[in-house]
Write a protein that holds these residues in place. Sequence first.
Motif, PDB file in Angstrom:
ATOM      1  N   GLY A 314       0.813  -1.207   0.000  1.00  0.00           N
ATOM      2  CA  GLY A 314       0.000   0.000   0.000  1.00  0.00           C
ATOM      3  C   GLY A 314       0.849   1.260   0.000  1.00  0.00           C
ATOM      4  N   ASP A 315       0.306   2.306   0.613  1.00  0.00           N
ATOM      5  CA  ASP A 315       0.996   3.597   0.681  1.00  0.00           C
ATOM      6  C   ASP A 315       1.788   3.751   1.975  1.00  0.00           C
ATOM      7  OD1 ASP A 315      -0.137   4.213  -1.740  1.00  0.00           O
ATOM      8  OD2 ASP A 315      -1.785   5.369  -0.889  1.00  0.00           O
ATOM      9  N   THR A 316       2.177   2.649   2.571  1.00  0.00           N
ATOM     10  CA  THR A 316       2.891   2.665   3.850  1.00  0.00           C
ATOM     11  C   THR A 316       4.147   3.527   3.790  1.00  0.00           C
ATOM     12  OG1 THR A 316       2.135   0.434   4.395  1.00  0.00           O
ATOM     13  CG2 THR A 316       4.084   1.234   5.548  1.00  0.00           C
ATOM     14  N   LYS A 317       4.321   4.354   4.811  1.00  0.00           N
ATOM     15  CA  LYS A 317       5.573   5.082   5.019  1.00  0.00           C
ATOM     16  C   LYS A 317       6.226   4.446   6.249  1.00  0.00           C
ATOM     17  CE  LYS A 317       4.828   8.413   1.918  1.00  0.00           C
ATOM     18  NZ  LYS A 317       3.485   8.059   1.476  1.00  0.00           N
ATOM     19  N   LEU A 318       7.243   3.633   6.023  1.00  0.00           N
ATOM     20  CA  LEU A 318       7.844   2.843   7.096  1.00  0.00           C
ATOM     21  C   LEU A 318       9.295   3.243   7.326  1.00  0.00           C
ATOM     22  CD1 LEU A 318       7.869   0.395   9.059  1.00  0.00           C
ATOM     23  CD2 LEU A 318       8.427  -1.043   7.087  1.00  0.00           C
ATOM     24  N   LYS A 319       9.653   3.431   8.600  1.00  0.00           N
ATOM     25  CA  LYS A 319      11.041   3.635   9.001  1.00  0.00           C
ATOM     26  C   LYS A 319      11.425   2.501   9.943  1.00  0.00           C
ATOM     27  CE  LYS A 319      11.013   8.727   8.854  1.00  0.00           C
ATOM     28  NZ  LYS A 319      11.260   9.956   9.668  1.00  0.00           N
ATOM     29  N   VAL A 320      12.580   1.878   9.690  1.00  0.00           N
ATOM     30  CA  VAL A 320      13.014   0.761  10.528  1.00  0.00           C
ATOM     31  C   VAL A 320      14.461   0.946  10.956  1.00  0.00           C
ATOM     32  CG1 VAL A 320      11.401  -0.916   9.565  1.00  0.00           C
ATOM     33  CG2 VAL A 320      13.628  -0.592   8.485  1.00  0.00           C
ATOM     34  N   GLN A 321      14.755   0.382  12.115  1.00  0.00           N
ATOM     35  CA  GLN A 321      16.105   0.503  12.668  1.00  0.00           C
ATOM     36  C   GLN A 321      16.366  -0.667  13.607  1.00  0.00           C
ATOM     37  OE1 GLN A 321      16.665   3.544  15.765  1.00  0.00           O
ATOM     38  NE2 GLN A 321      18.461   4.237  14.617  1.00  0.00           N
ATOM     39  N   GLY A 322      17.432  -1.409  13.337  1.00  0.00           N
ATOM     40  CA  GLY A 322      17.829  -2.466  14.254  1.00  0.00           C
ATOM     41  C   GLY A 322      18.511  -1.893  15.478  1.00  0.00           C
ATOM     42  N   GLY A 323      18.510  -2.667  16.559  1.00  0.00           N
ATOM     43  CA  GLY A 323      19.157  -2.225  17.785  1.00  0.00           C
ATOM     44  C   GLY A 323      20.669  -2.354  17.713  1.00  0.00           C
ATOM     45  N   ASP A 324      21.371  -1.586  18.523  1.00  0.00           N
ATOM     46  CA  ASP A 324      22.836  -1.602  18.570  1.00  0.00           C
ATOM     47  C   ASP A 324      23.377  -2.966  18.996  1.00  0.00           C
ATOM     48  OD1 ASP A 324      24.041   0.859  17.796  1.00  0.00           O
ATOM     49  OD2 ASP A 324      23.184   1.806  19.574  1.00  0.00           O
ATOM     50  N   GLU A 325      24.640  -3.200  18.680  1.00  0.00           N
ATOM     51  CA  GLU A 325      25.339  -4.352  19.228  1.00  0.00           C
ATOM     52  C   GLU A 325      25.701  -4.070  20.681  1.00  0.00           C
ATOM     53  OE1 GLU A 325      28.876  -4.676  16.867  1.00  0.00           O
ATOM     54  OE2 GLU A 325      29.959  -3.203  18.068  1.00  0.00           O
ATOM     55  N   ASP A 326      26.026  -5.121  21.418  1.00  0.00           N
ATOM     56  CA  ASP A 326      26.553  -4.926  22.769  1.00  0.00           C
ATOM     57  C   ASP A 326      27.918  -5.599  22.856  1.00  0.00           C
ATOM     58  OD1 ASP A 326      25.968  -7.621  22.919  1.00  0.00           O
ATOM     59  OD2 ASP A 326      24.405  -7.429  24.448  1.00  0.00           O
ATOM     60  N   HIS A 327      28.398  -5.867  24.045  1.00  0.00           N
ATOM     61  CA  HIS A 327      29.748  -6.403  24.192  1.00  0.00           C
ATOM     62  C   HIS A 327      29.868  -7.844  23.700  1.00  0.00           C
ATOM     63  CE1 HIS A 327      27.633  -7.921  27.726  1.00  0.00           C
ATOM     64  NE2 HIS A 327      28.575  -8.853  27.829  1.00  0.00           N
ATOM     65  N   TYR A 328      28.716  -8.500  23.415  1.00  0.00           N
ATOM     66  CA  TYR A 328      28.776  -9.915  23.072  1.00  0.00           C
ATOM     67  C   TYR A 328      28.093 -10.245  21.745  1.00  0.00           C
ATOM     68  CZ  TYR A 328      29.061 -14.934  23.983  1.00  0.00           C
ATOM     69  OH  TYR A 328      29.365 -16.271  23.911  1.00  0.00           O
ATOM     70  N   ASP A 329      26.901  -9.695  21.498  1.00  0.00           N
ATOM     71  CA  ASP A 329      26.137 -10.022  20.295  1.00  0.00           C
ATOM     72  C   ASP A 329      26.085  -8.846  19.325  1.00  0.00           C
ATOM     73  OD1 ASP A 329      24.795 -12.803  20.770  1.00  0.00           O
ATOM     74  OD2 ASP A 329      24.531 -11.726  22.664  1.00  0.00           O
ATOM     75  N   GLY A 330      25.836  -9.180  18.052  1.00  0.00           N
ATOM     76  CA  GLY A 330      25.795  -8.162  17.020  1.00  0.00           C
ATOM     77  C   GLY A 330      24.513  -7.356  17.021  1.00  0.00           C
ATOM     78  N   ALA A 331      24.491  -6.337  16.167  1.00  0.00           N
ATOM     79  CA  ALA A 331      23.319  -5.474  16.039  1.00  0.00           C
ATOM     80  C   ALA A 331      22.188  -6.209  15.328  1.00  0.00           C
ATOM     81  CB  ALA A 331      23.687  -4.209  15.272  1.00  0.00           C
ATOM     82  N   GLY A 332      20.964  -5.767  15.566  1.00  0.00           N
ATOM     83  CA  GLY A 332      19.811  -6.367  14.917  1.00  0.00           C
ATOM     84  C   GLY A 332      19.597  -5.806  13.522  1.00  0.00           C
ATOM     85  N   ALA A 333      18.874  -6.551  12.699  1.00  0.00           N
ATOM     86  CA  ALA A 333      18.549  -6.099  11.346  1.00  0.00           C
ATOM     87  C   ALA A 333      17.462  -5.037  11.388  1.00  0.00           C
ATOM     88  CB  ALA A 333      18.079  -7.283  10.512  1.00  0.00           C
ATOM     89  N   GLY A 334      17.381  -4.244  10.319  1.00  0.00           N
ATOM     90  CA  GLY A 334      16.245  -3.336  10.207  1.00  0.00           C
ATOM     91  C   GLY A 334      14.966  -4.140  10.090  1.00  0.00           C
ATOM     92  N   ILE A 335      14.956  -5.085   9.144  1.00  0.00           N
ATOM     93  CA  ILE A 335      13.864  -6.048   8.991  1.00  0.00           C
ATOM     94  C   ILE A 335      14.507  -7.427   8.876  1.00  0.00           C
ATOM     95  CG2 ILE A 335      11.958  -6.844   7.543  1.00  0.00           C
ATOM     96  CD1 ILE A 335      11.532  -4.002   6.620  1.00  0.00           C
ATOM     97  N   GLY A 336      14.233  -8.306   9.822  1.00  0.00           N
ATOM     98  CA  GLY A 336      14.831  -9.634   9.761  1.00  0.00           C
ATOM     99  C   GLY A 336      15.163 -10.200  11.118  1.00  0.00           C
TER     100      GLY A 336
END
Length: 516
Positions: A314-336
């Motif tokens: 549709g006409d969706t206006k979507l903004k996505v952002q994965g979370g930061d990495e920390d001392h052990y695990d990597g950052a999250g995906a925007g979508i995934g």
Amino acid sequence: MKGKKIVSTLLVLLLASLPVSALAAEWDIGKGDITVNAGSGGQTVTQGSQVDVPDSAPVITGSSTENTLTINAEKDQTANVTLSDVNIDVSSEGKAAVTTTGEGNVSIELNGDNTLKSGKGHAGLEKKNGGKLTIADEDKNGKLTAEGGKYGAGIGGGDQGAGSGITITGGEIKATGGQYGAGIGGGKGDGSDITISGGEVNATGGTSGAGIGGGYNGNGSDITITDGEVNATGGKYGAGIGGGEYGIGKDIIITGGEVNATGGRFSAGIGGGSRGTGSDITISGGEVNASGGVNGAGIGGGLRSKGKDITVSGDTKLKVQGGDEDHYDGAGAGIGDGGSNAYGTKILGAEVEPDTSGLTTNGSIAYYAPGADMENDKPTSITFGTSSQPEKPIEPAVPEQPEAERGMDAPLYRVTDKDGRDIVYMAERKDGVLTVNVDEDFAILTGRLSGIRTLKVQGVEKIIFVTKGAASVFLLSDLLEKGESGDTYKLTHDGKSVTFTLGKKMTDVSAILTKL
């Protein structure tokens, strides 16, 4: 003089003969516990020495730190209550400020500024009735602040209680879960069948709870937002919209409104809580911002968890952002997927390409880097929609709104020729039936089950597909039972021949077709 006395006497007798229910009496919570009961013989109110007083529209007022309100609706009945500037704070009493019970439905109208605070083990507004709980603000003058105690949601379930069958149509709502509880949904349990169609809703989960969805160890599913301004913030380890800690988020549909979803630590903005997957997420309209907490995806999985079957159309206006990495695990995906770790190496959450086949040229997905300011910083990339079906004569159910009808339907299904090219058709919605007419011998009605689910949310129960040589009919519910949101269906008419398949394996589902 004598005539006036007769008129006065008649007036008194007339008023005395009117049922109390017609007066919509005010009941002060400060004078004692109140119980409203809707039964087959009508609705009554009990408070102190006033027992089973008929009142079809009681207005609850006043303040109390010890008294509570119980609203009971018997099977096939609806209890109607108005909260008007009421303040119930029993947070130190171990009780629920307001509880709904019974097998029927409960409808609450908001007037003025209302506050409900409950004690340990209880939701601020605790839903225990088997039917629907509807919160409305018909006069557009109502507010509700609902705070759950430990293990309780702001609005929804108490300790170990699921929060389901909740509908908000208006009002300024602020719902805050206690520790382990969702803002709206489960209290240390699942949150499901939650619909928001209007108002300004601010939902914040307690530790381990989603903003909207599951509490601790609770899943968030069958969550639908069609309009309004919705701000959903997960507590520590809870998704903004979806699962609580260890809970999955699935069957989440957004068709309109302004939605901001922010995940707590290790959790997705929309999808899974910490260690929870996110799937079957469909966004077909509105302005939506989704931000994952540390290691969580914007839309998809929480920490070390997958995201899949995500559709943006549709006409969706979507903004996505994965979370930061920390001392052990990597950052999250925007979508995934959420971020993870392998043998001491941080692994970024894998980006999953959403289904954007129905995203129009007015729609877009903007991806932002973890930690970026989505209001002021530039996105790292933008996906623009490409869907632009040819102009076609659509005959909507409501003639005054042809553009609205086109905007809702076009991204959710397609009509194509043998080579997959869009062809002209006519569509009409009426009484829950979507009829698609094509002036061709050969045509294919196709789309994903996520689109079928969205149509069902919009009120469509049946689809009729008509070409020159054939007519097919099926119920949306029957088709949805056959597969997952990401599965593609194809209803093919070739002259008088009809085939109906689903999924990559082209499973035959023609058995669900019925006669006109």
